[in-house]
Design a protein around this motif. Sequence first.
Motif, PDB file in Angstrom:
ATOM      1  N   LYS A  26     -24.827  12.612  -6.924  1.00 35.12           N
ATOM      2  CA  LYS A  26     -23.363  12.787  -7.493  1.00 35.12           C
ATOM      3  C   LYS A  26     -22.937  11.667  -8.532  1.00 35.12           C
ATOM      4  O   LYS A  26     -23.210  10.494  -8.160  1.00 35.12           O
ATOM      5  N   GLY A  65     -19.741  10.401 -10.588  1.00 31.78           N
ATOM      6  CA  GLY A  65     -18.303  10.558 -10.721  1.00 31.78           C
ATOM      7  C   GLY A  65     -17.837  10.420 -11.963  1.00 31.78           C
ATOM      8  O   GLY A  65     -18.550  10.416 -13.046  1.00 31.78           O
ATOM      9  N   GLY A  66     -16.334  10.579 -12.039  1.00 35.88           N
ATOM     10  CA  GLY A  66     -15.608  10.777 -13.416  1.00 35.88           C
ATOM     11  C   GLY A  66     -15.995   9.685 -14.423  1.00 35.88           C
ATOM     12  O   GLY A  66     -16.257  10.314 -15.509  1.00 35.88           O
ATOM     13  N   THR A  90     -21.380   5.852  -9.137  1.00 35.08           N
ATOM     14  CA  THR A  90     -20.129   5.436  -9.300  1.00 35.08           C
ATOM     15  C   THR A  90     -20.143   4.527 -10.355  1.00 35.08           C
ATOM     16  O   THR A  90     -21.108   4.158 -11.063  1.00 35.08           O
ATOM     17  N   ASP A  91     -18.836   3.704 -10.631  1.00 35.17           N
ATOM     18  CA  ASP A  91     -18.754   2.635 -11.538  1.00 35.17           C
ATOM     19  C   ASP A  91     -18.889   1.311 -10.849  1.00 35.17           C
ATOM     20  O   ASP A  91     -18.667   0.492 -11.674  1.00 35.17           O
ATOM     21  N   GLY A 124     -21.876  -0.515  -5.357  1.00 33.26           N
ATOM     22  CA  GLY A 124     -21.931  -0.318  -3.897  1.00 33.26           C
ATOM     23  C   GLY A 124     -20.735  -0.278  -3.312  1.00 33.26           C
ATOM     24  O   GLY A 124     -19.601  -0.459  -3.882  1.00 33.26           O
ATOM     25  N   TYR A 184     -17.975  -2.618  -1.273  1.00 30.37           N
ATOM     26  CA  TYR A 184     -17.662  -4.103  -1.442  1.00 30.37           C
ATOM     27  C   TYR A 184     -17.075  -4.317  -0.112  1.00 30.37           C
ATOM     28  O   TYR A 184     -16.287  -3.432   0.383  1.00 30.37           O
ATOM     29  N   ASP A 188     -11.903  -3.618  -2.512  1.00 29.32           N
ATOM     30  CA  ASP A 188     -12.046  -3.248  -3.806  1.00 29.32           C
ATOM     31  C   ASP A 188     -12.129  -4.600  -4.882  1.00 29.32           C
ATOM     32  O   ASP A 188     -11.485  -5.378  -4.995  1.00 29.32           O
ATOM     33  N   ARG A 248     -11.913  -4.654  -7.790  1.00 33.06           N
ATOM     34  CA  ARG A 248     -11.079  -4.726  -8.907  1.00 33.06           C
ATOM     35  C   ARG A 248      -9.585  -5.595  -8.318  1.00 33.06           C
ATOM     36  O   ARG A 248      -9.053  -6.092  -9.174  1.00 33.06           O
ATOM     37  N   SER A 280      -9.651   3.312   1.046  1.00 36.10           N
ATOM     38  CA  SER A 280     -10.668   2.924   0.179  1.00 36.10           C
ATOM     39  C   SER A 280     -11.026   4.046  -0.614  1.00 36.10           C
ATOM     40  O   SER A 280     -11.826   4.947  -0.108  1.00 36.10           O
ATOM     41  N   LYS A 281     -10.998   4.286  -2.000  1.00 38.83           N
ATOM     42  CA  LYS A 281     -11.442   5.385  -2.442  1.00 38.83           C
ATOM     43  C   LYS A 281     -12.816   5.556  -2.952  1.00 38.83           C
ATOM     44  O   LYS A 281     -12.994   6.704  -3.572  1.00 38.83           O
TER      45      LYS A 281
HETATM   46  P1  ADP Z   1     -15.807   8.164  -9.017  1.00 42.26           P
HETATM   47  O1  ADP Z   1     -14.991   8.654 -10.133  1.00 42.26           O
HETATM   48  O2  ADP Z   1     -17.220   7.823  -9.350  1.00 42.26           O
HETATM   49  O3  ADP Z   1     -15.771   9.024  -7.773  1.00 42.26           O
HETATM   50  P2  ADP Z   1     -13.775   6.362  -7.771  1.00 42.26           P
HETATM   51  O4  ADP Z   1     -12.808   5.628  -8.628  1.00 42.26           O
HETATM   52  O5  ADP Z   1     -13.466   7.691  -7.023  1.00 42.26           O
HETATM   53  O6  ADP Z   1     -15.151   6.726  -8.647  1.00 42.26           O
HETATM   54  O7  ADP Z   1     -14.371   5.358  -6.724  1.00 42.26           O
HETATM   55  C1  ADP Z   1     -14.824   4.185  -7.152  1.00 42.26           C
HETATM   56  C2  ADP Z   1     -14.037   2.869  -7.242  1.00 42.26           C
HETATM   57  O8  ADP Z   1     -13.594   2.712  -5.808  1.00 42.26           O
HETATM   58  C3  ADP Z   1     -14.260   1.509  -7.880  1.00 42.26           C
HETATM   59  O9  ADP Z   1     -13.981   1.404  -9.159  1.00 42.26           O
HETATM   60  C4  ADP Z   1     -13.489   0.669  -7.070  1.00 42.26           C
HETATM   61  O10 ADP Z   1     -12.274   0.217  -8.046  1.00 42.26           O
HETATM   62  C5  ADP Z   1     -12.723   1.433  -5.890  1.00 42.26           C
HETATM   63  N1  ADP Z   1     -12.853   0.862  -4.599  1.00 42.26           N
HETATM   64  C6  ADP Z   1     -11.919   0.644  -3.575  1.00 42.26           C
HETATM   65  N2  ADP Z   1     -12.550  -0.029  -2.746  1.00 42.26           N
HETATM   66  C7  ADP Z   1     -13.575  -0.247  -2.775  1.00 42.26           C
HETATM   67  C8  ADP Z   1     -14.854  -1.046  -2.009  1.00 42.26           C
HETATM   68  N3  ADP Z   1     -14.809  -1.192  -0.700  1.00 42.26           N
HETATM   69  N4  ADP Z   1     -15.732  -1.086  -2.665  1.00 42.26           N
HETATM   70  C9  ADP Z   1     -15.992  -0.376  -3.832  1.00 42.26           C
HETATM   71  N5  ADP Z   1     -15.199   0.222  -4.439  1.00 42.26           N
HETATM   72  C10 ADP Z   1     -14.066   0.482  -4.004  1.00 42.26           C
END
Ligand code: ADP
Length: 412
Positions: free
Chosen positions: A7, A9-10, A173-174, A177, A179, A182, A184, A208-209
């Motif tokens: 998959k 992501g955006g 995704t971006d 893995g 973490y 987040d 960011r 956590s998204k």
């Molecule tokens: P996609 O569009 O690929 O589905 P998302 O924005 O839905 O991407 O999910 C990836 C984002 O999730 C990352 O850019 C990060 O900011 C956020 N995120 C939140 N918590 C975590 C975490 N524990 N580990 C990694 N990423 C996380």
Amino acid sequence: MALIVQKYGGTSVGSVERIQHVARKVAGFRAEGHAVVVVVSAMSGETNRLIGLAQAISETPVPREMDVLVSTGEQVTIALLAMALHEIGVPARSYTGGQVRIHTDSAFMKARIEAIDDAAIRTDLDAGTVVIVAGFQGMDGDGNITTLGRGGSDTTAVALAAALTADECQIYTDVDGVYTTDPRVVPTARRLPKITFEEMLEMASLGSKVLQIRSVEFAGKYNVPLRVLSSFEDGPGTLITTEELDTMEQPIISGIAFSRDEAKLTLLGVPDVPGVAARILAPVGAKNIEIDMIVQNVGLDQTTDFTFTVHRNDAKAARAVLDEIRGALGARDVISDDKICKVSVVGVGMRSHAGVASQMFQALADEGINIQMISTSEIKISVVVDEKYLELAVRALHTAFALAEDHVNADA
Ligand code: ADP
Ligand code: ASP
Ligand code: MG
């Protein structure tokens, strides 16, 4: 030779160049002899843009039409990816959710997958064709387009992997893995080589998204090997696993999740008599509003204060219910606050360790952060604090539990 569901992501399909990059990656897997099913999201920002258009027309758009609208984002990316694969000589076919027969219930905007008919996919795979499926969407029994809730493409991928008994489901995704939190918000956050389903489920449900919660539920239920990886750089990513680490490797806390989507409501001076909690929460539940944390104080003068949290989108509706029942309940007043957030520490290691809560509360106290509400389960502790302390709280806890250090759960 394996069957892999991937998959993207955006952000990973956010431009023509990135779609071409994904096509080259997919072609590489196919050249190694693997059968590949690819699920894609809409280009980043597109789903939000479509929701914005709907809201410009109506404050309460009809849910069925919302799904007709927001599902279009993924229809664009499946076609573009198929074209990009054709351009580099790889046979590929794109399918919408309905075309590939992802059957869902009729709960528009939050539909659940009920069944997948994988016959067409298998025929394509047998012929060496890459199958590209629109994430986030399905079709109900009456042929209506449905969508699976924000972030739903993760669930499409895992559900397809389960239906096809794929060897692995890879979520590109971006970030490279899952973490410790987040990255960011905390730049020193560390990638986890492995995390248990149980912990990932808590992390996802606590805000956590990185993975949609239903995708984790699905993967756990159907034993789908699930991995989160970066679409931009090669690496091992994070494996979501049923295996627990051995006790030497197991940290007490694996990660920190947070959510800004919270609101708090309080009924002040409610008579302290049996049945009152049910009389408050039943009419809220009847409006389909989910209640998260609940706190009720000890009554001293035959009254008590009753506080609970809901999703921020439901705060207005919940407030209206409380204003309506306040008189009949004999409560003194209603207050609501949506300037709050929830911060949670998660870890299966907590089961065998005492003192995690006090360590957490001390770290927050040291930063002068007041705790408004607390809730715990076997493997998590959540607190509600003022929204303005979110980043500070997450960073303080990340330091207090030494999550930046890789003495535990490190790559082998
Ligand atoms: P996609 O569009 O690929 O589905 P998302 O924005 O839905 O991407 O999910 C990836 C984002 O999730 C990352 O850019 C990060 O900011 C956020 N995120 C939140 N918590 C975590 C975490 N524990 N580990 C990694 N990423 C996380
Ligand atoms: N495009 C949808 C969303 O933004 C689904 C997804 O990306 O997973 O929520
Ligand atoms: Mg996502």
